[in-house]
Structure formats: C-alpha cells, structure tokens
Design an enzyme around this catalytic site. Structure first.
Site, short mmCIF file in Angstrom:
data_model
loop_
_atom_site.label_atom_id
_atom_site.label_comp_id
_atom_site.label_asym_id
_atom_site.label_seq_id
_atom_site.Cartn_x
_atom_site.Cartn_y
_atom_site.Cartn_z
N TYR A 1 0.21 12.71 -18.67
CA TYR A 1 1.44 12.64 -17.86
C TYR A 1 2.59 11.97 -18.60
O TYR A 1 3.55 11.55 -17.96
CB TYR A 1 1.22 11.83 -16.58
CG TYR A 1 -0.06 12.04 -15.83
CD1 TYR A 1 -0.30 13.22 -15.12
CD2 TYR A 1 -1.02 11.03 -15.77
CE1 TYR A 1 -1.47 13.38 -14.39
CE2 TYR A 1 -2.19 11.19 -15.04
CZ TYR A 1 -2.40 12.37 -14.36
OH TYR A 1 -3.56 12.52 -13.64
N ARG B 1 -3.92 8.76 -19.48
CA ARG B 1 -2.68 8.97 -18.75
C ARG B 1 -1.47 9.26 -19.64
O ARG B 1 -0.66 10.13 -19.30
CB ARG B 1 -2.40 7.79 -17.80
CG ARG B 1 -3.48 7.61 -16.72
CD ARG B 1 -3.17 6.50 -15.73
NE ARG B 1 -1.94 6.79 -15.02
CZ ARG B 1 -0.76 6.26 -15.30
NH1 ARG B 1 -0.65 5.38 -16.29
NH2 ARG B 1 0.29 6.60 -14.63
N CYS C 1 -8.55 13.14 -32.91
CA CYS C 1 -7.85 14.13 -33.73
C CYS C 1 -6.96 15.02 -32.87
O CYS C 1 -7.25 16.21 -32.68
CB CYS C 1 -8.86 14.95 -34.50
SG CYS C 1 -9.90 13.88 -35.50
N GLY D 1 -5.41 4.78 -3.49
CA GLY D 1 -6.26 4.66 -4.67
C GLY D 1 -5.60 3.73 -5.68
O GLY D 1 -5.92 2.54 -5.77
N ARG D 2 -4.60 4.27 -6.39
CA ARG D 2 -3.92 3.54 -7.46
C ARG D 2 -3.45 2.15 -7.03
O ARG D 2 -3.61 1.17 -7.76
CB ARG D 2 -2.71 4.36 -7.91
CG ARG D 2 -1.99 3.80 -9.13
CD ARG D 2 -0.66 4.54 -9.34
NE ARG D 2 -0.77 5.97 -9.27
CZ ARG D 2 -1.05 6.76 -10.30
NH1 ARG D 2 -1.23 6.25 -11.49
NH2 ARG D 2 -1.15 8.07 -10.13
#
Ligand SMILES: *Cc1c(COP(=O)(O)O)cnc(C)c1O
Length: 426
Positions: A328, A324, A355, A287-288
């Site tokens: 992570y 992300r 916020c 994928g990535r």
C-alpha cells in the site's frame, strides 16, 4: 518508565539509557535473546486501546468483536478473549485459531465475500453468533447448508453504504465499485428474501466501509444510510436485533490524527439517540485500532550501501515480514534502538534482502546507523505478522508479548524445517 521519555504517539515505547524499551522491557536485550527480526507487542497498549472503545460504549448494549485478521497470533487473541471481546473472523482457519485461544463461539461473527460450504458447516457446528452475508447467492448457499444440518444460521447482511472513507483505495470497502457487501438499493429486497428462508434467522445488519479511516464524517454518513435502511427493513416486517458497524478506525502512523474511539462513539451515539436507536444492540469490528500501535518490529542493520542517487540501509527484516509498504506504499516510522550522538545522519532507503525492488520498509529516512545496529519499525502490530509470508524461503519472525517487566515468547522463530514439512521432492 515514568522518568523516561516516551516516543510521540507511542506511550508504551520509551528511550531509557542506550536502548528503547516497550513497557519495562529493553529491546536490545530482547533482540539478543530471540534474534531479529522480532515483533514486540505491548499488552497494556492493547488493553488501553480496548478501554477507549469500552468508555465509548459505557451504559450501552454493545459487543466489541476484534477483527482478528489484523493480528491473529494466539497470544494476542488470548489478551482480547480474556478481556471479554468477541471476534470477527474471515475464514475457517481463523475460527479454529480463535477457538484455540479460548474465544466464546457465541461471540464470533463471520465476515467475508467467499465463505465455502465447508467453512459454513464448521461455523454452524461451532455455534457462532452471526454470519455476515455478503451476497444474495451466499444467503441461498448458507440456507442449504443450515437446513442439511437441521440448524438455523443467524445472519446479518453486509450493506455497502456507498460512502467514501477517504483512505487508500485498496483498503476502501464501502464504495459501489468494491466487491464487498450488498448494494444499498437492493437491501430491502435481500432482507425479504433472507427472512423467507427456513434455514436462516435474520438477526442484524452489517457494514464496514474501509480501513485506516482518520475522520468521523464517513462514519456519520454511513450510520445515517444504515439507519435509513433499518427503518425500511423493519417497515417491511423484518426485525433487526443488532446493528454491526464494522471496524476501520485509523491509527497514527505518520502524524495521522484519527478521532479517539470514545470521541467517535460519543458522536455516533448522539446520532443513534437522536434517531431513536440508542437502545439497539451495537456490534463493532475494530482491528488495526486495537493492535496497530501496540507492536513494533526490531531489525538489525546488515549493510549500509552508499549509491549515486540513493543510499541504502539494508536490514534483516523484509517485505515478507512487513508487507504494508510494498502493498500500500504505507509509512512506518523507523527509529534506532540506540541513538548514536557521534555519527552524522545519512538519508537512506531502508530495504530488506528480498529480491524485489518493492522490498522497501521506508524511503528517504535520515538515520545515524552502522552495520550491526538495531532499528525499530513502529506501528507494526496490525497487518504485519498476520500477512507475513515465506517468500524467498525466509522464516517468519518470532513474537514477544510484553506486560510490565515481563516478556513472553508467544511465537518462536520459524525454521526451514517448519517450511519444508509439507513438501516432497519426487
Ligand atoms: C478488515 C476488516 C475489519 C477490521 O478493519 P480495521 O481497519 O483493521 O479496523 C472489520 N470488518 C471487516 C469485515 C473487515 O474485513
């Protein structure tokens, strides 16, 4: 763009005059036309990343199934469908999406720990290539659903090889404590059970050990453990047509140095050949590594806000667009679209308008910027738009696919009307 300097690690992003460009398209002009935040993808990058895998598989029996949860926009899926890829899906929604993009159902494989009966029925009716089953209970449910439809479901069992991919704990999936897959020790028994079920057709074995993996050794360890199991399962009388080795290869976010796909697969095929499995059909689920560095997000600086301990650069993209860092603590490089030679750099935390204190995109970045300037958040092709949300009733961004000098709007900016359409105030 031959005479323009490209950004390190980003050969399809170059600085030309007063702007960055993706392939042959200037980002300042795109931002003027479509507004910000704006995702911009390079088609050539995607095809080049795919070509590295294809080189690794030259002369082999292999199918590359793009793990579409990394970026499931129709325009991106179409690039991979046209290139002949299969797809790894994780929901009925993804199945509908990938079929809409023109995928061949027989090249679709269905992963995930929580498939519903409705999703199983939908996938069987579509004629997908394989269900990657993640538990013994799921085998029985899939068997029931298939028998009720008068079909046999093609299955692999996802094995948890218990190797440490040495990545972030949230994206490590092949360790004993993870929710994914069936324990290595249970594999032969589970395959015996699967082979005895009339609604199932065992076709392969599957594993996926994690994501953003930057070393070869976890893959080599996992391959050995899977090949041991292939031998044991076949010795128990259950033939396996293919080995699905999952995805997970990392990309360069911050000077990371993952092995190139073709180099990694040269090593893996040496091991497969040595153990007599070189002719076996191989599936993979990257994928990535196919899309991550193909994309960036253009965002406008709204305010600079000096503080006692920190200076903040407040931009119009946020954690709902680029989740992300919040999820992570991930790193994205952030660079100005136009460089300002006259302004001294200031150290900023680059943050969005949402916020939440977790709404940051980059910390301690030295940037020479003023309100109104554009920034490019790099390596934003994977797990950004596909994870985007409407938190704070923010509309999801627009997306542009660049190919050479052409830019195509593949997703218009969402409106507040789009968001309110499914709701009702009593
Ligand atoms: C997410 C996922 C992938 C893709 O992982 P990448 O790190 O993006 O290559 C492949 N297979 C499965 C089962 C996944 O869940």
């Amino acid at each position: 763009m031959s005479d323009t300097p490209t950004l390190p690690g980003h050969p399809h992003v170059a600085r030309s005059g007063t702007t960055l460009q993706v392939e042959g398209v200037a980002l300042d002009a795109l931002a003027r036309e479509h507004g910000t935040p704006l995702f911009v993808y390079s088609k050539q990058w995607m095809l080049d990343a795919l070509a590295a895998y294809q080189r690794g598989f030259a002369g082999r029996d292999a199918l590359i199934c793009y793990a579409m949860k990394a970026n499931s926009s129709l325009g991106v899926l179409r690039v991979f469908a046209e290139a002949g890829c299969g797809f790894d899906i994780v929901s009925g929604g993804e199945l509908a999406r990938v079929l809409a993009a023109g995928a061949e159902p027989g090249k679709v494989i269905f992963s995930g720990v929580g498939k519903t009966r409705a999703e199983m029925r939908q996938a069987l009716a579509a004629g997908i290539g394989c269900f990657n089953v993640e538990s013994e209970a799921e085998l029985d449910v899939l068997n029931d659903v298939a028998l009720a439809q008068g079909r046999r479901a093609p299955v692999s069992v996802r094995i948890n090889p218990n190797v440490d991919p040495k990545t972030h704990p949230y994206i490590s999936t092949g360790l004993k404590g993870n929710k994914f897959g069936v324990a290595h020790d249970r594999a032969v028994a589970v395959y015996r059970h699967a082979a005895a079920l009339a609604g199932l057709q065992v076709v392969g074995i599957d594993c996926h050990i994690g994501s953003q993996i930057t070393e070869s050794s976890p893959y080599l360890d996992a391959l050995d453990r899977i090949l041991d199991l292939v031998q044991a399962i076949e010795a128990a009388g259950v033939p396996l047509h293919h080995i699905d080795f999952g995805g997970g290869l990392g990309i360069d976010y911050d000077g990371d140095t993952p092995p190139a796909a073709d180099v990694l697969w040269k090593q893996l095929f040496a091991r497969l050949d040595a153990r007599g499995f070189g002719d076996r059909r191989i599936l993979i689920e990257p994928g990535r590594s196919l899309v991550g560095n193909a994309g960036l997000c253009v965002t406008e600086v709204l305010y600079t806000k000096p503080g006692e301990e920190k200076n903040f650069c407040i931009v119009d993209a946020a954690m709902n667009d680029l989740p992300r860092p919040a999820m992570y603590q991930a790193f994205h490089r952030i660079v100005p679209v136009a460089e300002r030679a006259s302004l001294p750099a200031t150290r900023y935390d680059v943050v969005g308008p949402v916020c939440e204190s977790g709404d940051w995109l980059g910390r301690d970045r030295d940037l020479a910027v003023e309100a109104g300037d554009l920034l490019a958040v790099l390596s934003a092709g994977a797990y950004c738009m596909s994870m985007a949300s409407n938190y704070n009733t923010r509309a999801r961004a627009a997306e542009v696919l660049v190919s050479g000098a052409n830019a195509t709007l593949i997703r218009r900016r969402e409106t507040v009307e789009d968001q309110l359409r499914t709701e009702q105030a009593l």
